[in-house]
Design a protein around this motif. Structure first.
Motif, PDB file in Angstrom:
ATOM      1  N   ILE A 177       0.958  -1.143   0.227  1.00 18.24           N
ATOM      2  CA  ILE A 177       0.071  -0.041  -0.090  1.00 18.24           C
ATOM      3  C   ILE A 177       0.832   1.058  -0.132  1.00 18.24           C
ATOM      4  CG2 ILE A 177      -1.615   1.295   1.337  1.00 18.24           C
ATOM      5  CD1 ILE A 177      -2.803  -1.326   2.187  1.00 18.24           C
ATOM      6  N   ILE A 236      -6.715  -0.440  -1.372  1.00 17.88           N
ATOM      7  CA  ILE A 236      -6.216  -1.375  -2.516  1.00 17.88           C
ATOM      8  C   ILE A 236      -6.312  -0.913  -3.890  1.00 17.88           C
ATOM      9  CG2 ILE A 236      -5.938  -3.408  -1.050  1.00 17.88           C
ATOM     10  CD1 ILE A 236      -8.301  -4.575  -2.620  1.00 17.88           C
ATOM     11  N   ILE A 261      -2.170  -8.322  -4.445  1.00 18.45           N
ATOM     12  CA  ILE A 261      -2.646  -8.120  -3.075  1.00 18.45           C
ATOM     13  C   ILE A 261      -3.809  -8.910  -2.960  1.00 18.45           C
ATOM     14  CG2 ILE A 261      -3.856  -5.814  -3.419  1.00 18.45           C
ATOM     15  CD1 ILE A 261      -2.458  -4.737  -0.891  1.00 18.45           C
TER      16      ILE A 261
END
Ligand SMILES: Nc1ncnc2c1ncn2[C@@H]1O[C@H](COP(=O)(O)OP(=O)(O)OP(=O)(O)O)[C@@H](O)[C@H]1O
Ligand SMILES: [Mg+2]
Lengths: 257, 292, 334
Positions: B281, C121, C132
């Motif tokens: 992130i 995300i 992810i």
């Protein structure tokens, strides 16, 4: 009257690289303002900073007196600050008309609920935006190709379409990143006429390019950027005869002559 | 806990475990990152090549009773040489197509797992330990098999380093990892580079699988863990970055060894997944990678 | 450079004419309608069961399709289905709510989780998003295994009641599932055909350009993602109360991948694609019963072939043929 756009000591560093360093300038209403500089001078970065695509390391951007530093691009469009890109200027896979519709989010999108149920509000907005699409296409001479797929257009027309998309949101200031790069001389002249037409509607324009001849014939004022910093700033003829500018562009040996 | 940390036995165990885990992880991740860096291929089937390495080791060492050194040398070759056929059949279609490669190679991974299942059924096979016994050193107990794992990996990594730094083909591979187009215009034969990089990557993965299979067990599903490891290590270090793979492998190996010793394997897994997600992130290009 | 155009191939080189695309959609609807009625004509328990599975798959695949249309391929969609399933089962079994309460709670829980992770995300570019979500799916699977008191751990939860006693019979449950699937697909279709869909398409083709014409890109993507996750949770609740037994492998990476395969095989550009894919992926295993491994191998091979040669999926064959015929136009190809 305060200027439309004020950029104050704007900087952006990428690691150790000072892509834009302490840059200040203003653009007033109805002006065509040029930014010029060699490859890698930081022109695109400067436009990215003003339009919110890149966040500045330091400095301020004020638009119509409001501080808009660090706001995301879609917010800035609401304020009236629009831009085009150097490479991806259009949605290649759809028609010219559809490109413009996609550009008219602010005028056209009534929210998830209204568009899902196609309420009367959605219908009104759709009509209003469709007439704006027709108007802009006519204005920029694209109405004859409105059903052509954007990627099939000649390169020059794609650049014009890029401007049309940005104009859908009724901007007060339009920033163009290299609108004539890669165009033939005739196409470039067309684009120049288009930019003048846009200004004639009271929209200020910031143009980036490294073609001096093109810029000199178009801009009211020019700022020369070199290594992220201002090298010269003023009327086209003054800037272009500035020895520093000639040196940066052509090398030291041309300065005297 | 502090007192446990100063206890040389436990500390030594954590370090040796950490080193041996790290070395296997680095082997897996290096190949993965090489494929990504040079061919822009996200090899979701990477774990399955490790699985094949495990089976090769099982046959060579446990079934054919080859000497251990011969087995550990031959097992990776026994996987990587036939894999060149897969390179020709499947992989080459996905070079420089990152998105398609992810989904397409997920398909390959399924094909390999279930083909293995058809061939070998689902039962786990154990490869007998080659070295049991322990070494006592300054009050620290060092299991010899772990030390051997570390040693073999270190040799493989050394060979890899030599290949990349001191040979023409290694130089060309590094150039291609920087920018394939430029490498191509400079007269580097990209097709050859791709094949060599693929061969090396599979060799490393199969070696890791052989070592891993001997420590744990061999089964068609054993590739899942190495794939996750490759993912985590490569994301930690930065996709395509070779030093990043080494750093990421060390971090993951030691974290798992440390947390696993004190809190159990499940906590170690959550922690490493959590850390990687946070990293994705805030710094998606990894610790040593370059932002795009 | 890092726009999503790179991540999801932009395929439609030659635009489908309006008439062909509406013919396609019409054909799709006809097929689906025929399949919907078929079990009643055959009136056999087994066919109802298959048809119900198709309905579940259709909800999962079409809601994943929404996410894919924004330019992101999620590899954890089945995990969201799992969230809905476990939440609904618990709300009904432990808290004593009726089925509708479980359905609502399962939907909201999955949507809520989507809302929590989506804003973070969805900022990532396509390839990192794939990675992810793959990891996130794995984390959720680990949670399903580890959180014994809620999920029953690796053994799963059994004894989940049917929505109502009559729905214990597949014949009647099928009506419910068909209604749910039709509603879900209709909502997805309507979203994509409304103005919202126009901007979703714009986002997929160029996120940066779209942001710079005033579209709040992240907010739009999050909204679509939350809706899609909500539908996944909704499907999960239905699955839990139909199967009456759920366990972690039902919602693992392989199931998520299956939902992607449905989209890939059918084609990722129109909603018809995932529907065809859902039918295909449910029916084929039934014909290949007893050859479970071969089935998986076949799906894997299809995935490889489609991704290598035909990234637009079956619905894209027409484009693909057209592209082969017009070799000079190569722009936009990867
Ligand atoms: N995202 C980024 N990360 C790192 N460096 C960057 C980034 N964007 C730009 N740069 C660097 O900043 C410098 C200025 O780049 P910029 O694109 O603004 O130049 P430019 O004047 O627009 O050049 P051109 O005429 O080629 O378009 C370059 O050296 C470039 O490599
Ligand atoms: Mg530029």
């Amino acid at each position: 009257m305060s200027p439309l756009l004020e950029v104050h000591k704007l900087s952006r560093f990428f690691g150790g690289l000072r892509a834009v360093n302490d840059l200040s300038f203003t653009v007033s209403s109805g002006e065509i303002f040029g930014i010029i500089g060699p490859n890698g001078a930081g022109k695109s970065t400067a436009v990215n900073l003003v339009s919110g695509v890149t966040k500045p390391t330091s400095g301020k951007v004020r638009f119509q007196g409001t501080d808009v530093t660090g706001q995301p691009p879609h917010k800035l469009v609401q304020y009236g600050l629009a831009r085009t890109f150097q490479s991806t200027t259009v949605f290649g896979n759809c028609t010219v008309e559809e490109n413009c519709r996609r550009g008219s989010y602010l005028a056209r999108y009534p929210g998830f609920f209204h568009s899902f149920f196609s309420t009367s509000k959605a219908g009104e907005m759709r009509q209003a935006s469709d007439s704006r699409v027709a108007e802009v296409l006519e204005w920029l001479d694209l109405h004859r190709v409105r059903n052509v797929r954007a990627a099939d257009l000649p390169y020059g027309a794609q650049k014009t379409l890029g401007m049309a998309i940005s104009l859908m949101a009724w901007p007060k200031l339009l920033m163009l990143d290299e609108p004539v790069a890669g165009l033939s001389a005739a196409e470039a002249d067309n684009v120049r006429d288009t930019i003048r037409k846009i200004r004639a509607e009271g929209i200020s324009v910031v143009v980036i390019d490294h073609n001096m001849r093109f810029m000199a014939g178009l801009c009211d004022r020019i700022l020369v950027l070199h290594h992220g910093q201002e090298l010269a700033h003023g009327l086209p003829q003054d800037v272009l005869s500035d020895p520093n500018v000639i040196e940066a562009y052509l090398g030291r040996r041309y300065v005297k002559a | 806990m502090l007192s446990m940390l100063t206890n040389p036995t436990i500390l030594g165990q954590i370090v040796v475990n950490g080193m041996s885990l790290s070395s296997i992880y680095i082997l897996v991740a290096l190949g993965f990152t090489l494929l990504f860096g040079i061919m822009r291929v996200v090899n979701f089937a990477h774990g399955e090549f490790a699985m094949l390495g495990g089976f090769a080791m099982y046959y060579l060492y446990a079934v054919f009773s080859l000497p251990w050194v011969a087995a550990i040398l031959l097992a990776p070759l026994a996987v990587a040489i036939p894999a060149l056929f897969l390179e020709w059949l499947v992989f080459r279609w996905f070079y420089q197509k990152m998105f398609q490669s992810m989904i397409g190679l997920l398909g390959l991974s399924i094909v390999m797992i279930y083909s293995a299942l058809l061939t070998w059924d689902a039962f786990e096979r154990n490869i007998p330990a080659a070295f049991d016994g322990i070494l006592r050193f300054a009050g620290v107990i060092l299991p010899i098999d772990r030390l051997v794992t570390i040693g073999v990996s270190a040799l493989a990594l050394g060979a890899f380093y030599f290949l990349m730094v001191h040979t023409r083909i290694g130089l060309a591979m590094r150039a291609a990892a920087q920018d394939v187009e430029i490498a191509g215009t400079q007269g580097i034969d990209t097709r050859k580079i791709y094949r060599v990089a693929f061969f090396v990557a599979i060799l490393l993965a199969a070696l890791a699988g052989a070592l891993y299979g001997q420590v744990y067990a061999v089964s068609p599903f054993m590739g899942e863990r190495p794939l996750f490891v490759a993912f985590i290590v490569v994301i930690l270090g930065g996709m395509g970055s070779i030093p990043g793979a080494a750093l990421g492998g060390l971090i993951l190996g030691f974290t798992e060894s440390f947390l696993g010793t004190f809190y159990g394997g499940s906590v170690a897994s959550y922690a490493s997944f959590g850390a990687v997600i946070l990293l994705l992130i805030f710094r998606p290009w990894g610790l040593l990678g370059k932002p795009e | 450079m890092n726009s999503t155009a790179e991540t999801v191939p932009v395929i439609s080189k030659v635009r489908l004419g309006r008439s062909t695309s509406s013919a396609l959609i019409g054909g799709g609807i006809a097929i689906v309608a025929a399949l919907a009625i078929m079990p009643y004509l055959l009136d056999e328990r087994f066919f109802y069961h298959i048809a119900i599975l198709v309905c579940f798959a259709a909800i999962g695949a079409s809601s994943l399709h929404l996410i894919i249309r924004t330019g992101h391929v999620s590899l954890c969609h089945a995990a969201f289905i799992g969230v809905g399933a476990y939440v609904s089962a618990n709300v009904v079994m432990k808290l004593g709510f009726p089925f509708v309460g479980g359905l609502v709670a399962g939907t909201l829980a999955a949507a809520g989780l989507g809302l929590m992770i989506g804003p973070v995300i969805l900022r990532l570019t396509g390839k990192y998003f794939v990675l992810i979500t793959f990891l996130f799916g794995e984390i959720l699977r680990m949670v399903f295994v580890d959180w014994q008191s809620i999920t029953g751990g690796a053994n799963g939860l059994s004894g989940i009641p049917a929505p109502a006693p009559v729905f214990a019979e597949p014949k009647y449950f099928y009506a419910l599932a068909l209604l749910a699937a039709t509603a879900c697909v209709a909502v997805c279709g309507r979203i994509l055909s409304s103005e919202t869909g126009r901007f979703v398409n714009a986002i997929r083709e160029s996120e940066q350009l779209t942001e710079c014409v005033g579209v709040p890109v992240i907010r739009t993507k999050v909204m679509i993602f939350v809706i899609a996750c909500g539908f996944a949770g909704f499907a999960g609740a239905l699955i839990a109360h139909y199967a009456r037994y759920i366990s972690p492998p039902n919602f693992g990476p392989l199931e998520s991948l299956n939902l992607v395969i449905m989209n890939v095989i059918g084609g990722m550009q129109t909603l018809v694609g995932p529907l065809l894919g859902a039918i295909f992926l449910v029916l084929v295993p039934e014909f290949l019963r007893g050859y479970v491994q071969l089935q998986h191998i076949m799906f894997g091979v299809i995935l490889i072939l489609v991704m290598a040669f035909l990234p637009a999926g079956v619905v894209g064959v027409k484009d693909w043929v057209a592209r082969r015929m017009i070799p000079h136009d190569r722009r936009g190809e990867q």
